[in-house]
Design a protein around this motif. Structure first.
Motif, PDB file in Angstrom:
ATOM      1  N   UNK A   1       6.164   1.717  -0.530  1.00  0.00           N
ATOM      2  CA  UNK A   1       5.240   1.026   0.383  1.00  0.00           C
ATOM      3  C   UNK A   1       4.063   1.932   0.731  1.00  0.00           C
ATOM      4  N   UNK A   2       4.334   3.238   0.886  1.00  0.00           N
ATOM      5  CA  UNK A   2       3.241   4.158   1.213  1.00  0.00           C
ATOM      6  C   UNK A   2       2.218   4.178   0.089  1.00  0.00           C
ATOM      7  N   UNK A   3       2.698   4.108  -1.143  1.00  0.00           N
ATOM      8  CA  UNK A   3       1.787   4.087  -2.291  1.00  0.00           C
ATOM      9  C   UNK A   3       0.909   2.826  -2.257  1.00  0.00           C
ATOM     10  N   UNK A   4       1.579   1.685  -2.034  1.00  0.00           N
ATOM     11  CA  UNK A   4       0.851   0.414  -2.023  1.00  0.00           C
ATOM     12  C   UNK A   4      -0.099   0.318  -0.823  1.00  0.00           C
ATOM     13  N   UNK A   5       0.425   0.657   0.364  1.00  0.00           N
ATOM     14  CA  UNK A   5      -0.388   0.537   1.583  1.00  0.00           C
ATOM     15  C   UNK A   5      -1.526   1.553   1.595  1.00  0.00           C
ATOM     16  N   UNK A   6      -1.329   2.718   0.952  1.00  0.00           N
ATOM     17  CA  UNK A   6      -2.428   3.683   0.854  1.00  0.00           C
ATOM     18  C   UNK A   6      -3.565   3.095   0.030  1.00  0.00           C
ATOM     19  N   UNK A   7      -3.204   2.378  -1.029  1.00  0.00           N
ATOM     20  CA  UNK A   7      -4.259   1.749  -1.830  1.00  0.00           C
ATOM     21  C   UNK A   7      -4.944   0.618  -1.067  1.00  0.00           C
ATOM     22  N   UNK A   8      -4.169  -0.119  -0.260  1.00  0.00           N
ATOM     23  CA  UNK A   8      -4.808  -1.101   0.632  1.00  0.00           C
ATOM     24  C   UNK A   8      -5.792  -0.379   1.553  1.00  0.00           C
ATOM     25  N   UNK A   9      -5.324   0.740   2.125  1.00  0.00           N
ATOM     26  CA  UNK A   9      -6.156   1.518   3.044  1.00  0.00           C
ATOM     27  C   UNK A   9      -7.461   1.977   2.378  1.00  0.00           C
ATOM     28  N   UNK A  10      -7.356   2.540   1.176  1.00  0.00           N
ATOM     29  CA  UNK A  10      -8.570   3.001   0.486  1.00  0.00           C
ATOM     30  C   UNK A  10      -9.483   1.810   0.158  1.00  0.00           C
ATOM     31  N   UNK A  11      -8.867   0.694  -0.218  1.00  0.00           N
ATOM     32  CA  UNK A  11      -9.648  -0.511  -0.492  1.00  0.00           C
ATOM     33  C   UNK A  11     -10.395  -0.968   0.759  1.00  0.00           C
ATOM     34  N   UNK A  12      -9.745  -0.836   1.922  1.00  0.00           N
ATOM     35  CA  UNK A  12     -10.391  -1.218   3.185  1.00  0.00           C
ATOM     36  C   UNK A  12     -11.597  -0.314   3.470  1.00  0.00           C
ATOM     37  N   UNK A  13     -11.467   0.979   3.136  1.00  0.00           N
ATOM     38  CA  UNK A  13     -12.619   1.871   3.344  1.00  0.00           C
ATOM     39  C   UNK A  13     -13.787   1.430   2.451  1.00  0.00           C
ATOM     40  N   UNK A  14     -13.454   1.050   1.196  1.00  0.00           N
ATOM     41  CA  UNK A  14     -14.491   0.547   0.303  1.00  0.00           C
ATOM     42  C   UNK A  14     -15.135  -0.709   0.877  1.00  0.00           C
ATOM     43  N   UNK A  15     -14.287  -1.616   1.391  1.00  0.00           N
ATOM     44  CA  UNK A  15     -14.795  -2.870   1.964  1.00  0.00           C
ATOM     45  C   UNK A  15     -15.697  -2.586   3.165  1.00  0.00           C
ATOM     46  N   UNK A  16     -15.305  -1.606   3.968  1.00  0.00           N
ATOM     47  CA  UNK A  16     -16.110  -1.222   5.138  1.00  0.00           C
ATOM     48  C   UNK A  16     -17.522  -0.815   4.712  1.00  0.00           C
ATOM     49  N   UNK A  17     -17.593   0.014   3.681  1.00  0.00           N
ATOM     50  CA  UNK A  17     -18.912   0.496   3.253  1.00  0.00           C
ATOM     51  C   UNK A  17     -19.721  -0.607   2.579  1.00  0.00           C
ATOM     52  N   UNK A  18     -19.048  -1.455   1.786  1.00  0.00           N
ATOM     53  CA  UNK A  18     -19.777  -2.536   1.114  1.00  0.00           C
ATOM     54  C   UNK A  18     -20.284  -3.555   2.143  1.00  0.00           C
ATOM     55  N   UNK A  19     -19.448  -3.874   3.141  1.00  0.00           N
ATOM     56  CA  UNK A  19     -19.887  -4.838   4.163  1.00  0.00           C
ATOM     57  C   UNK A  19     -21.146  -4.329   4.857  1.00  0.00           C
ATOM     58  N   UNK A  20     -21.170  -3.014   5.136  1.00  0.00           N
ATOM     59  CA  UNK A  20     -22.357  -2.465   5.808  1.00  0.00           C
ATOM     60  C   UNK A  20     -23.564  -2.514   4.875  1.00  0.00           C
ATOM     61  N   UNK A  21     -23.346  -2.327   3.569  1.00  0.00           N
ATOM     62  CA  UNK A  21     -24.464  -2.453   2.616  1.00  0.00           C
ATOM     63  C   UNK A  21     -25.011  -3.888   2.606  1.00  0.00           C
ATOM     64  N   UNK A  22     -24.080  -4.853   2.726  1.00  0.00           N
ATOM     65  CA  UNK A  22     -24.515  -6.253   2.650  1.00  0.00           C
ATOM     66  C   UNK A  22     -25.439  -6.620   3.808  1.00  0.00           C
ATOM     67  N   UNK A  23     -25.235  -5.982   4.971  1.00  0.00           N
ATOM     68  CA  UNK A  23     -26.129  -6.249   6.107  1.00  0.00           C
ATOM     69  C   UNK A  23     -27.580  -6.036   5.664  1.00  0.00           C
ATOM     70  N   UNK A  24     -27.817  -4.967   4.927  1.00  0.00           N
ATOM     71  CA  UNK A  24     -29.183  -4.662   4.494  1.00  0.00           C
ATOM     72  C   UNK A  24     -29.579  -5.433   3.241  1.00  0.00           C
TER      73      UNK A  24
END
Ligand SMILES: [Fe+2]
Ligand SMILES: [Fe+2]
Length: 364
Positions: free
Chosen positions: A99-122
């Motif tokens: 689960x740590x392996x899977x949830x860590x990848x969810x976590x990293x994906x969320x960081x990517x989503x965070x940065x992309x969402x902020x890019x979309x604002x602009x």
């Protein structure tokens, strides 16, 4: 005399860069142009939640319930005879580390989503699209916060899988807002929504169950944003632009399929089993046999479709980004990954849920 500022020992935390250039667009029209996006923005404001207040992080952690909660790539390993034969301590070790392996990848994906969402604002041209992306940026920060806190309960954060990293790099680096939207909002968010909901439905550990319900409700809006926005814009594109966008979506999906069913997952999972003292060479053939017996049941319940086939592809189809040309590419990877009997996509009839939030709430 200058005051000495003491920095944390690990300052700066390890960082890694990807060069991202894009055009930031002003829009001087402040009236709503795409009402559906404005409505989604209003919904997002109503549905904010606070991770540290609304979830009970102090509740006692039930390891047995947790060990019953983890499935691997849609394979319900807890229902196998192999699993029941393991000692409780081994089940916990395997569960928490997988689960740590899977949830860590969810976590990293969320960081990517965070940065992309902020890019979309602009990057997006419509004011409604900017408003909405601003709410999503906050949602994704909360998702990074909750997944990081949950992983900490069970194990260390594990490194990102190479396919997911490549996908996030591609989406962050492209200057095209349409490619960002299709790569993140449709393909990645679609896969995340489907996988989080699936995991939630199987989860018996109460904190994980509630966390995934809350996160999935947010992801339902994020996918809705991609679908509504692109459905509005795709019909205005030239054939060449549409084909380019299809290719980008296909490549994103291919990287996600690879990072879920490819060697990275297999090696990580088998490594975890080995270190828990399991003789993999002995166990694997038995599991594969049991899996064949379970396949019939999975087919009956539609489980064989998985997130890409059961959600991402139907979504691409619904927004006009799934031509016969791109279907053939997908059929090639399905054949290569899952065998020729699962390679034909032409007969798939998957109805997307009309109301994604209601779909998440089913069974919550
Ligand atoms: Fe998220
Ligand atoms: Fe999201």
């Amino acid at each position: 005399m200058a005051t000495e500022i003491r920095l944390p020992e690990s300052h700066p935390a390890p960082v890694e860069g990807v060069h991202a250039a894009m055009e930031a667009l002003y829009n001087w029209n402040y009236d709503s142009e795409i009402d559906q996006l404005r409505t989604l923005y209003a919904n997002a404001l109503e549905r904010q939640w606070i991770a540290m207040r609304d979830l009970d992080w102090e509740a006692p952690f039930d390891r047995e319930a947790f060990s019953r909660s983890v499935s691997l790539g849609g394979f319900p390993i807890q229902q196998t005879r192999f699993w029941s034969s393991l000692p409780e301590q081994t089940r916990w070790e395997i569960s928490r580390r997988s689960a740590a392996w899977l949830l860590s990848n969810f976590l990293h994906g969320e960081q990517g989503a965070l940065m992309v969402a902020s890019q979309l604002v602009a990057a997006v041209p419509h004011m409604d699209g900017k408003f909405y992306a601003a709410t999503q940026t906050l949602d994704e920060a909360r998702h990074v916060e909750v997944f990081a806190a949950y992983v900490r309960k069970i194990d260390d954060v594990q490194p990102i899988s190479p396919g997911l990293k490549r996908l996030l790099d591609n989406v962050l680096a492209t200057p095209s807002w349409l490619e960002k939207a299709v790569g993140m909002q449709v393909v990645t968010e679609g896969l995340a929504l489907y996988s989080f909901r699936d995991m939630r439905n199987a989860a018996e550990e109460p904190l994980l169950r509630k966390l995934l319900t809350y996160v999935s409700r947010d992801e339902a809006r994020h996918t809705g944003y991609g679908v509504k926005y692109l459905s509005h814009v795709v019909p205005t594109l030239t054939d060449a632009e549409r084909a380019g966008l299809e290719d980008f979506a296909y490549e994103a999906a291919r990287l996600l399929i690879d990072s879920r069913s490819g060697t990275a997952l297999r090696d990580s999972v088998l490594g975890i089993w080995r270190s828990a003292g399991i003789d993999v060479a002995d166990v694997l053939p038995k599991l594969i046999q049991e899996r064949a017996g379970m396949r019939q049941e999975l087919q009956r319940t539609g489980g064989r479709f998985g997130p890409v086939r059961g959600f991402v592809i139907p979504t691409l189809r619904s927004i006009g980004l799934f031509s016969e040309r791109i279907q053939r590419h997908f059929e090639e990877i399905f054949t290569a990954n899952f065998g020729p009997e699962l390679g034909d996509l032409s007969q798939d009839a998957v109805d997307l849920p009309e109301d994604l939030e209601a779909w998440v709430n089913e069974g919550a």
